[in-house]
Design an enzyme around this catalytic site. Sequence first.
Site, PDB file in Angstrom:
ATOM      1  N   THR A 125     -43.084  40.902  -3.793  1.00  0.00           N
ATOM      2  CA  THR A 125     -42.439  40.723  -2.483  1.00  0.00           C
ATOM      3  C   THR A 125     -43.437  40.056  -1.539  1.00  0.00           C
ATOM      4  O   THR A 125     -44.523  40.596  -1.315  1.00  0.00           O
ATOM      5  CB  THR A 125     -42.021  42.100  -1.922  1.00  0.00           C
ATOM      6  OG1 THR A 125     -41.174  42.726  -2.886  1.00  0.00           O
ATOM      7  CG2 THR A 125     -41.271  41.950  -0.603  1.00  0.00           C
ATOM      8  N   PHE A 153     -35.755  43.920  -7.458  1.00  0.00           N
ATOM      9  CA  PHE A 153     -35.028  44.906  -6.637  1.00  0.00           C
ATOM     10  C   PHE A 153     -35.058  46.311  -7.232  1.00  0.00           C
ATOM     11  O   PHE A 153     -34.285  47.175  -6.808  1.00  0.00           O
ATOM     12  CB  PHE A 153     -33.565  44.471  -6.457  1.00  0.00           C
ATOM     13  CG  PHE A 153     -33.432  43.131  -5.785  1.00  0.00           C
ATOM     14  CD1 PHE A 153     -33.575  43.014  -4.407  1.00  0.00           C
ATOM     15  CD2 PHE A 153     -33.193  41.987  -6.530  1.00  0.00           C
ATOM     16  CE1 PHE A 153     -33.477  41.778  -3.781  1.00  0.00           C
ATOM     17  CE2 PHE A 153     -33.094  40.745  -5.914  1.00  0.00           C
ATOM     18  CZ  PHE A 153     -33.231  40.646  -4.541  1.00  0.00           C
ATOM     19  N   GLU A 156     -37.808  52.736  -7.923  1.00  0.00           N
ATOM     20  CA  GLU A 156     -38.602  53.670  -8.725  1.00  0.00           C
ATOM     21  C   GLU A 156     -37.732  54.882  -9.029  1.00  0.00           C
ATOM     22  O   GLU A 156     -36.922  55.305  -8.203  1.00  0.00           O
ATOM     23  CB  GLU A 156     -39.884  54.069  -7.986  1.00  0.00           C
ATOM     24  CG  GLU A 156     -40.893  52.922  -8.027  1.00  0.00           C
ATOM     25  CD  GLU A 156     -42.177  53.186  -7.238  1.00  0.00           C
ATOM     26  OE1 GLU A 156     -42.546  54.352  -7.046  1.00  0.00           O
ATOM     27  OE2 GLU A 156     -42.794  52.201  -6.811  1.00  0.00           O
ATOM     28  N   GLY A 266     -40.667  56.100   2.593  1.00  0.00           N
ATOM     29  CA  GLY A 266     -42.080  55.843   2.337  1.00  0.00           C
ATOM     30  C   GLY A 266     -42.187  54.970   1.112  1.00  0.00           C
ATOM     31  O   GLY A 266     -41.284  54.176   0.837  1.00  0.00           O
ATOM     32  N   CYS A 269     -43.068  50.095  -0.808  1.00  0.00           N
ATOM     33  CA  CYS A 269     -42.264  48.923  -0.425  1.00  0.00           C
ATOM     34  C   CYS A 269     -41.780  48.951   1.019  1.00  0.00           C
ATOM     35  O   CYS A 269     -42.262  48.181   1.840  1.00  0.00           O
ATOM     36  CB  CYS A 269     -41.079  48.772  -1.382  1.00  0.00           C
ATOM     37  SG  CYS A 269     -41.611  48.291  -3.038  1.00  0.00           S
ATOM     38  N   LYS A 272     -44.352  48.849   4.198  1.00  0.00           N
ATOM     39  CA  LYS A 272     -45.178  47.632   4.311  1.00  0.00           C
ATOM     40  C   LYS A 272     -44.301  46.389   4.404  1.00  0.00           C
ATOM     41  O   LYS A 272     -44.675  45.410   5.050  1.00  0.00           O
ATOM     42  CB  LYS A 272     -46.188  47.534   3.172  1.00  0.00           C
ATOM     43  CG  LYS A 272     -45.605  47.441   1.770  1.00  0.00           C
ATOM     44  CD  LYS A 272     -45.918  46.149   1.084  1.00  0.00           C
ATOM     45  CE  LYS A 272     -45.461  46.149  -0.368  1.00  0.00           C
ATOM     46  NZ  LYS A 272     -44.862  44.919  -0.815  1.00  0.00           N
TER      47      LYS A 272
END
Length: 442
Positions: A125, A153, A156, A266, A269, A272
């Site tokens: 990304t 995309f 997790e 959180g 990804c 940030k």
Amino acid sequence: MKLTTIGCGYLGAVYAAAMASLGHDVVGLDVDEAKVAALNEGRAPFYEPALDDLIAESLRTGRLRFSTDYAQAATQQVHVICVGTPQQIDGPGADLRYVDAALDALAPHLDRSPDGPSLVVGRSTVPVGTATRLRERLAAASSAALLAWNPEFLREGFAVEDTLRPDRIVYGLPEDPDEARRAREILDAVYASPLAEGTPLVVGNYATAELVKVSANSFLATKISFINAIAEVCEASGADVSTIARAIGYDDRIGPKFLRAGIGFGGGCLPKDIRAFMARAGELGVTDALSFLREVDTLNNRQRDRVVNMTHRALGGTFTHKRIAVLGAAFKPDSDDIRQSPALYIASKLSGRGADVVVTDPAAADNVHAQRPNLAIAPDALTAAQGADIVLLLTEWAQFRALDPVALREVVATPWIIDGRNALDPQRWRDAGWTYQSIGRP
Ligand SMILES: NC(=O)c1ccc[n+]([C@@H]2O[C@H](COP(=O)([O-])OP(=O)(O)OC[C@H]3O[C@@H](n4cnc5c(N)ncnc54)[C@H](O)[C@@H]3O)[C@@H](O)[C@H]2O)c1
């Protein structure tokens, strides 16, 4: 097709194993020797359901291997950049040094494949404009190599399924029509299986593909902070946010997902990515267009502190000599990822303010120990809760949702629970004698 995946973290390791299982020949490259050794032994270097089996299966076919040696890239035609793009240490923008280093290390090995000119595929990304810059850097190394952007995309916890059966595939192709046609042909061959199964394909230029990814993450982050803002109003007014979420979710323009109020988002990804997006908008002279994301970020961080304050009040205004059991440290269930984890933030904050905190997490305990050696870790919820003055549920692992409130009550000092993920049945816990608090529910 013959591929390298450059960077074998949460994205690259799954991608490498999944592509090999689809029939491609894959070399996973990483600079981390321990990670490469584990992967070559069929062990995922992090927790991700079904990944160990997929890696081991793909290694057995002979179509997958991992290495630290970039020279192995020479035999491969397609090079997929999967390295990290974390937040800069001293600013909100993305740190692109790993992407640049990967391209530089790859450069001497380009165009040596017998299958034709190389295609470099960016999957990390990145801020919009990165691909155009990298295209120039690539052109300096090879006149024949092509570049495409193809954002990832995966979620997790569902990474294997998401990679094998993505809900869409996005290509960002070069402006030059001939280059675009050749890059597309190679990408179509890489994704022949999912495309044949009818996976939607969306094609645009570099900037569009880069923006698809950060727009998606910004929308998801906004949805979470939106419902958390509503939760705060619910707490002030006596309404129930989970009922509101259910009611508005029936509207298919809104949809029911990502509307569970809680301690916020959180991980490696969303936080940030929204910050890097704002920073990039500033560079492009459109700061105001994304100023709402600042509020999304602020709201998200406020959720964590609200739970710290809620805990403080529940403990009678002091943390001294108070034992707090924290259930969950990963940023989400079915992952061991503690990057920007709201659960870990809360646990650390409580510990820093003098509480006696015991954390338990089914997968993230080793990562917690490595990063926060001061936090006590227990092997399971019942052990963590021994003698606790309060229990906080901060990551909604299935085993925590299934906890028996009667059995847990036996071991705590005070049966008081804060459900930071609105994951438990309030009535069941209250019936078992607990004081039950959650986010935005009376
Ligand atoms: N994790 C996710 O859920 C997810 C989902 C979608 C997109 N992404 C994006 O994918 C990218 C990677 O994320 P991640 O979570 O896999 O990060 P990660 O930190 O788990 O993995 C990055 C890997 O790259 C390796 N690396 C760094 N420099 C290298 C180099 N020069 N050559 C080879 N390897 C190198 C590191 O050793 C590490 O193993 C990021 O841009 C992220 O935003 C991640």
